[in-house]
Design a protein around this motif. Structure first.
Motif, mmCIF file in Angstrom:
data_model
loop_
_atom_site.group_PDB
_atom_site.id
_atom_site.type_symbol
_atom_site.label_atom_id
_atom_site.label_comp_id
_atom_site.label_asym_id
_atom_site.label_seq_id
_atom_site.Cartn_x
_atom_site.Cartn_y
_atom_site.Cartn_z
ATOM 1 N N GLY A 2 -1.405 -79.583 -60.431
ATOM 2 C CA GLY A 2 -1.283 -79.870 -59.007
ATOM 3 C C GLY A 2 -1.268 -78.613 -58.166
ATOM 4 N N ASP A 3 -0.604 -77.563 -58.651
ATOM 5 C CA ASP A 3 -0.566 -76.309 -57.894
ATOM 6 C C ASP A 3 -1.963 -75.708 -57.769
ATOM 7 O OD1 ASP A 3 -0.588 -75.770 -60.621
ATOM 8 O OD2 ASP A 3 1.074 -74.378 -60.559
ATOM 9 N N ILE A 4 -2.774 -75.836 -58.807
ATOM 10 C CA ILE A 4 -4.146 -75.333 -58.756
ATOM 11 C C ILE A 4 -4.946 -76.124 -57.730
ATOM 12 C CG2 ILE A 4 -6.294 -75.053 -60.062
ATOM 13 C CD1 ILE A 4 -4.490 -74.604 -62.558
ATOM 14 N N ALA A 11 -7.668 -73.133 -49.932
ATOM 15 C CA ALA A 11 -8.728 -72.119 -49.834
ATOM 16 C C ALA A 11 -9.960 -72.711 -49.157
ATOM 17 C CB ALA A 11 -9.075 -71.578 -51.217
ATOM 18 N N MET A 12 -10.339 -73.916 -49.548
ATOM 19 C CA MET A 12 -11.502 -74.568 -48.939
ATOM 20 C C MET A 12 -11.232 -74.928 -47.485
ATOM 21 S SD MET A 12 -13.828 -74.470 -51.235
ATOM 22 C CE MET A 12 -13.078 -72.860 -51.494
ATOM 23 N N ALA A 13 -10.024 -75.402 -47.196
ATOM 24 C CA ALA A 13 -9.668 -75.758 -45.821
ATOM 25 C C ALA A 13 -9.690 -74.531 -44.913
ATOM 26 C CB ALA A 13 -8.290 -76.416 -45.789
ATOM 27 N N SER A 14 -9.346 -73.369 -45.462
ATOM 28 C CA SER A 14 -9.372 -72.154 -44.637
ATOM 29 C C SER A 14 -10.775 -71.847 -44.133
ATOM 30 C CB SER A 14 -8.811 -70.962 -45.413
ATOM 31 O OG SER A 14 -9.717 -70.515 -46.410
ATOM 32 N N ALA A 26 -2.729 -70.346 -49.665
ATOM 33 C CA ALA A 26 -3.395 -70.478 -50.963
ATOM 34 C C ALA A 26 -3.123 -69.250 -51.828
ATOM 35 C CB ALA A 26 -4.899 -70.681 -50.782
ATOM 36 N N ALA A 27 -3.212 -68.070 -51.229
ATOM 37 C CA ALA A 27 -2.984 -66.830 -51.974
ATOM 38 C C ALA A 27 -1.568 -66.787 -52.541
ATOM 39 C CB ALA A 27 -3.250 -65.619 -51.081
ATOM 40 N N ALA A 28 -0.589 -67.232 -51.777
ATOM 41 C CA ALA A 28 0.790 -67.237 -52.262
ATOM 42 C C ALA A 28 0.933 -68.149 -53.487
ATOM 43 C CB ALA A 28 1.740 -67.678 -51.149
ATOM 44 N N ILE A 29 0.271 -69.289 -53.457
ATOM 45 C CA ILE A 29 0.333 -70.209 -54.591
ATOM 46 C C ILE A 29 -0.387 -69.625 -55.802
ATOM 47 C CG2 ILE A 29 -0.384 -72.483 -55.430
ATOM 48 C CD1 ILE A 29 -0.020 -73.452 -52.489
ATOM 49 N N GLU A 73 -9.871 -65.224 -57.525
ATOM 50 C CA GLU A 73 -10.036 -63.768 -57.637
ATOM 51 C C GLU A 73 -10.081 -63.129 -56.254
ATOM 52 O OE1 GLU A 73 -10.420 -60.009 -59.304
ATOM 53 O OE2 GLU A 73 -9.887 -61.870 -60.318
ATOM 54 N N ARG A 74 -10.694 -63.809 -55.303
ATOM 55 C CA ARG A 74 -10.747 -63.292 -53.925
ATOM 56 C C ARG A 74 -9.364 -63.294 -53.279
ATOM 57 N NH1 ARG A 74 -15.510 -66.450 -50.964
ATOM 58 N NH2 ARG A 74 -15.254 -64.839 -49.389
ATOM 59 N N LEU A 75 -8.551 -64.284 -53.641
ATOM 60 C CA LEU A 75 -7.208 -64.398 -53.076
ATOM 61 C C LEU A 75 -6.192 -63.504 -53.779
ATOM 62 C CD1 LEU A 75 -7.176 -68.285 -52.723
ATOM 63 C CD2 LEU A 75 -7.345 -66.628 -50.840
ATOM 64 N N ASP A 76 -6.460 -63.160 -55.034
ATOM 65 C CA ASP A 76 -5.546 -62.371 -55.866
ATOM 66 C C ASP A 76 -6.392 -61.367 -56.658
ATOM 67 O OD1 ASP A 76 -3.128 -61.649 -57.128
ATOM 68 O OD2 ASP A 76 -3.320 -63.209 -58.660
ATOM 69 N N PRO A 77 -7.008 -60.417 -55.944
ATOM 70 C CA PRO A 77 -8.020 -59.551 -56.571
ATOM 71 C C PRO A 77 -7.504 -58.669 -57.714
ATOM 72 C CG PRO A 77 -7.567 -58.852 -54.302
ATOM 73 C CD PRO A 77 -6.770 -60.094 -54.556
#
Length: 82
Positions: A2-4, A11-14, A26-29, A73-77
């Protein structure tokens, strides 16, 4: 998983709604998933069955969604999502 799903949806909504705040959430999750719901394997990591399964080293590859890896990867490089 669920967290994924939540992180992926944010991320898509952004992008769809042009709302950077969703990407931040999304990045925090995504970071929390990597830090608290993963199992180290050598110098890499795999998704655990959940934060409850880390100590027992229970890996659940059904929680590995290849299509989210480039986005995470873009959110948590540089943290091994790819």
């Amino acid at each position: 998983d669920g967290d994924i799903d939540i992180a992926w949806a944010l991320a898509m909504a952004s992008i769809v709604f042009r709302e950077p705040r969703y990407a931040d959430d999304a990045a925090a999750i995504v970071v929390a998933i990597r830090r608290h719901a993963s199992v180290s394997v050598g110098d890499r990591w795999l998704p655990a069955a959940g934060n409850w399964a880390v100590r027992e080293r229970i890996v659940n590859l059904s929680y590995f969604y290849p299509y989210v890896a480039p986005w995470f990867e873009r959110l948590d490089p540089g943290q091994g999502w790819l």
